[in-house]
Design a protein around this motif. Structure first.
Motif, short mmCIF file in Angstrom:
data_model
loop_
_atom_site.label_atom_id
_atom_site.label_comp_id
_atom_site.label_asym_id
_atom_site.label_seq_id
_atom_site.Cartn_x
_atom_site.Cartn_y
_atom_site.Cartn_z
N GLN A 4 0.63 -1.19 -0.01
CA GLN A 4 -0.07 0.09 0.04
C GLN A 4 0.98 1.31 -0.15
O GLN A 4 0.70 2.26 -0.66
N VAL A 5 1.91 1.25 0.77
CA VAL A 5 2.79 2.38 0.85
C VAL A 5 3.95 2.50 -0.29
O VAL A 5 4.73 3.29 -0.08
N ASP A 6 4.09 1.23 -1.00
CA ASP A 6 4.82 1.36 -1.99
C ASP A 6 6.33 1.17 -1.30
O ASP A 6 7.45 1.84 -1.74
N ALA A 7 6.61 0.44 -0.23
CA ALA A 7 7.78 0.49 0.61
C ALA A 7 8.98 -0.19 -0.32
O ALA A 7 8.75 -1.09 -0.87
N GLU A 8 10.13 0.45 -0.28
CA GLU A 8 11.31 -0.17 -0.89
C GLU A 8 12.20 -0.62 0.25
O GLU A 8 13.18 -1.27 -0.19
N LEU A 9 11.95 -0.49 1.25
CA LEU A 9 12.41 -1.54 2.43
C LEU A 9 11.74 -1.54 3.55
O LEU A 9 11.04 -0.61 4.00
N VAL A 10 11.72 -2.83 4.27
CA VAL A 10 10.71 -2.91 5.33
C VAL A 10 11.86 -3.50 6.34
O VAL A 10 12.83 -4.31 6.27
N ILE A 11 11.93 -2.76 7.55
CA ILE A 11 12.81 -3.21 8.86
C ILE A 11 11.75 -3.64 9.82
O ILE A 11 11.00 -3.07 10.44
N ILE A 12 12.01 -4.83 10.37
CA ILE A 12 11.25 -5.52 11.41
C ILE A 12 12.11 -5.44 12.63
O ILE A 12 13.10 -5.82 12.71
N GLY A 13 11.50 -4.67 13.61
CA GLY A 13 12.14 -4.38 14.95
C GLY A 13 11.99 -5.63 15.68
O GLY A 13 13.26 -6.07 16.21
N PRO A 14 10.98 -5.94 16.23
CA PRO A 14 10.92 -6.94 17.16
C PRO A 14 11.09 -8.55 16.77
O PRO A 14 10.90 -8.93 15.54
N GLU A 15 11.21 -9.58 17.77
CA GLU A 15 11.42 -10.62 17.47
C GLU A 15 10.16 -11.73 16.99
O GLU A 15 10.34 -12.33 16.43
N ALA A 16 9.01 -11.22 17.63
CA ALA A 16 7.87 -11.92 17.46
C ALA A 16 7.43 -11.98 16.17
O ALA A 16 6.90 -12.87 15.62
N PRO A 17 7.42 -10.95 15.29
CA PRO A 17 6.99 -10.73 13.76
C PRO A 17 7.87 -11.54 13.02
O PRO A 17 7.66 -12.22 12.01
N LEU A 18 9.13 -11.59 13.45
CA LEU A 18 10.17 -12.64 12.90
C LEU A 18 9.90 -14.00 12.73
O LEU A 18 9.72 -14.57 12.12
N MET A 19 9.56 -14.37 14.03
CA MET A 19 9.22 -16.01 14.28
C MET A 19 7.99 -15.97 13.59
O MET A 19 7.45 -17.40 13.37
#
Length: 413
Positions: free
Chosen positions: A60-75
């Motif tokens: 939706q925001v046409d992201a060119e980079l997504v940065i994931i901060g916390p561990e729970a979304p990664l898992m």
């Protein structure tokens, strides 16, 4: 560059503050964010552990980079889903994030890579726990096998406390105790190339003098003047590169930031743990010292181009952060207390919200990270605590001794 940051804590506020100051960032979005992040980024109320919702927002925001901060979304596989959309992601896939999500998996990787670490046993029941405690003796180190938001570790001389923690956790890893001061080292990697950031030291116990219960972290500082010369190079050689090679050999290359928690023992550096993301509160001080624009560095890692990135540049001096926590933390935190004085540079929000009257209020355990940079550590400490004195909310808890031993040059290895 159009950047989407996932998370809602002081770590994400630090990331967003650095990105907002980066001239190459034309759009900055944070989901779900918090009241402080709202001042520097567009906030979107998306559940961070929902891979489909995050991927939809990135489109939706046409992201060119997504940065994931916390561990729970990664898992939860958020990085996997966003990558399937063809969008560069700074953060490992769920399979590689198991290096944090499972202590026993991390130990298996370390064993295969011959990484120097504590001897350990993985235990599934009471008799196994008893045997492991007998084997290693006190102080007892008992770690929950899964994610525990930085509070799943008990280090105690009291066998009953160790047994109770193991019973509460279910599956645990029990280790030998490692002597020596602890160090946090963040390593930016695209899975092959790896670039270390400044080492930092954090403070896990709630109270002064390292007393009280374990927390997610009550403060941090960088750089570490007492760290032996060549220590980072040794860790990169003996720990980071072998670990990345082993993960790649398993078909799970690690892209993002590998957090290496170390004990600087009498026998040299030993790994306490790996995390799959930036640590909190160490991120607050490390990024405060980084002069290199953040978006280009993280985009290079996300796209496999880290080898071509220019060497990092750092500010002179020192940085420190002191966490202000709510009443009841690290147990059940009290929320809704009105905060005053937090609207100033260097005050990073972790658990804040706006009430119906528009007042800034506490919304969780660790509320603010009060951060300052100085020409040296004494100047940074003085600035941080002066700033903290101007902030208040009912029941606020904080330590008065963050980096005090380092300032007094009382740390040695």
């Amino acid at each position: 560059m159009r950047v989407l940051v996932i998370g809602s804590g002081a770590r994400e506020h630090a990331l967003c503050t650095a990105l907002a100051a980066d001239p190459s960032v034309e759009l900055l979005v944070c989901a779900p964010g918090n009241a402080g992040i709202a001042a520097v980024a567009q906030i979107e109320p998306v559940k961070p552990t929902d891979p489909y919702a995050v991927a939809a927002l990135a489109r939706q925001v046409d992201a060119e980079l997504v940065i994931i901060g916390p561990e729970a979304p990664l898992m939860a596989g958020v990085a996997d889903m966003v990558r399937e959309e063809g969008i560069p992601v700074f953060g490992p896939d769920a399979a590689a994030a198991r290096i944090e999500g499972s202590k026993s998996f991390a130990k298996a990787v370390m064993s295969a890579a011959r990484v120097p670490t504590a001897e350990s046993r993985t235990c599934d029941d009471g008799p196994q726990v008893e045997a492991a405690l007998d084997l290693f003796g006190a102080p007892y180190v008992v770690k929950a096998d899964g994610l525990a938001a930085g509070k799943g570790v008990v280090v105690t001389d009291d066998r009953a406390v160790a047994l109770a923690h193991a019973a509460d956790c279910g599956r645990v890893v029990i280790e030998e105790f490692l002597d020596g001061p602890e160090v946090s080292l963040f390593v930016i990697t695209d899975g092959v190339t790896a670039v270390p950031l400044l080492p930092a030291q954090d403070f896990k116990r709630l109270g002064d003098g390292d007393e009280g219960p374990n927390t997610g972290g009550m403060g941090a500082y960088t750089p570490l003047s007492w760290l032996p010369g060549g220590c980072v190079d040794e860790v990169m050689r003996a720990v980071v590169h072998p670990t990345l090679k082993d993960l790649a050999s398993r078909g799970t290359p690690f892209v993002g930031v590998l957090y290496v928690g170390l004990a600087i023992t009498s026998r040299g550096p030993r790994v306490i743990e790996f995390n799959a993301r930036f640590g909190d509160p160490e991120t607050q001080v490390v990024l405060a010292m980084l002069e290199t624009p953040l978006s280009g560095l993280l985009h290079a890692a996300a796209t496999g181009a880290l080898a071509a990135h220019a060497p990092l540049t750092w500010r002179e001096g020192s940085a420190i952060t002191v966490v202000m926590a709510s009443a009841g933390y690290p147990g059940t935190p009290r929320t809704g207390d009105v905060i005053t004085g937090a609207d100033q540079p260097g005050v990073l929000h972790a658990a804040t919200a706006r009430n119906d009257a528009g007042e800034l209020v506490t919304s969780g355990g660790r509320v603010l990270s009060v951060t300052a940079v100085g020409a040296d550590l004494p100047e940074a400490r003085a600035a941080a605590y002066t700033k903290l004195d101007s902030i208040s909310f009912d029941g606020a808890q904080y330590r008065t001794d963050i980096a005090a031993k380092a300032e007094a040059q009382e740390i040695s290895v």
